[in-house]
Design a protein around this motif. Sequence first.
Motif, PDB file in Angstrom:
ATOM      1  N   ASP A   1     -25.846   9.304  -4.938  1.00  0.00           N
ATOM      2  CA  ASP A   1     -26.472   9.951  -4.400  1.00  0.00           C
ATOM      3  C   ASP A   1     -27.072  10.955  -5.855  1.00  0.00           C
ATOM      4  N   ALA A   2     -26.025  11.348  -6.617  1.00  0.00           N
ATOM      5  CA  ALA A   2     -26.195  12.107  -7.672  1.00  0.00           C
ATOM      6  C   ALA A   2     -27.065  11.173  -8.812  1.00  0.00           C
ATOM      7  N   LEU A   3     -26.677  10.093  -8.764  1.00  0.00           N
ATOM      8  CA  LEU A   3     -27.069   9.298  -9.772  1.00  0.00           C
ATOM      9  C   LEU A   3     -28.600   8.526  -9.747  1.00  0.00           C
ATOM     10  N   LEU A   4     -28.783   8.052  -8.447  1.00  0.00           N
ATOM     11  CA  LEU A   4     -30.005   7.361  -8.251  1.00  0.00           C
ATOM     12  C   LEU A   4     -31.276   8.597  -8.007  1.00  0.00           C
TER      13      LEU A   4
ATOM     14  N   GLY B   1     -34.007   4.021  -4.089  1.00  0.00           N
ATOM     15  CA  GLY B   1     -33.449   3.688  -2.986  1.00  0.00           C
ATOM     16  C   GLY B   1     -31.809   3.749  -2.647  1.00  0.00           C
ATOM     17  N   THR B   2     -31.156   3.004  -1.871  1.00  0.00           N
ATOM     18  CA  THR B   2     -29.739   3.083  -1.847  1.00  0.00           C
ATOM     19  C   THR B   2     -29.048   2.107  -3.074  1.00  0.00           C
ATOM     20  N   VAL B   3     -27.874   2.184  -2.995  1.00  0.00           N
ATOM     21  CA  VAL B   3     -27.054   1.162  -3.665  1.00  0.00           C
ATOM     22  C   VAL B   3     -27.283  -0.040  -3.242  1.00  0.00           C
ATOM     23  N   ASP B   4     -27.292  -0.252  -1.994  1.00  0.00           N
ATOM     24  CA  ASP B   4     -27.411  -1.559  -1.502  1.00  0.00           C
ATOM     25  C   ASP B   4     -28.616  -2.075  -1.729  1.00  0.00           C
TER      26      ASP B   4
END
Length: 117
Positions: free
Chosen positions: A72-75, A80-83
């Motif tokens: 959450d901090a890096l994106l 969107g999400t990691v997925d």
Amino acid sequence: MARLFWVATGSVATIAVIVKGRAAVRRYAPATLVDRAAATAQSTGETLQDVAGSFLTDFRTARDERAKQLADALLAPTQGTVDDLRERREHAADRATAQRYAADVEDQDDEELGYSF
């Protein structure tokens, strides 16, 4: 060669001491003492297994929470999400493979036609 002799001698002596020591313990130790020691060792093993299991559960939970916090901090919000990122990366890899395959097919056609560019 002398070192090998002394290593072998030490190994044989160690095994002999262990075997004779176990026989002496069985012969002279009271049965209740041996039974009590076995029960204590078993209960200690079960306790350690429970502690290790709870530690692993806590560790995995904390690891997953921290991974989510870092993601959450890096994106950026637009990513969107990691997925979502993983899915886009897989599709990009599939497209790159398809493009490489298409380039290989074109090269094969050139070889069959005899072009030499």
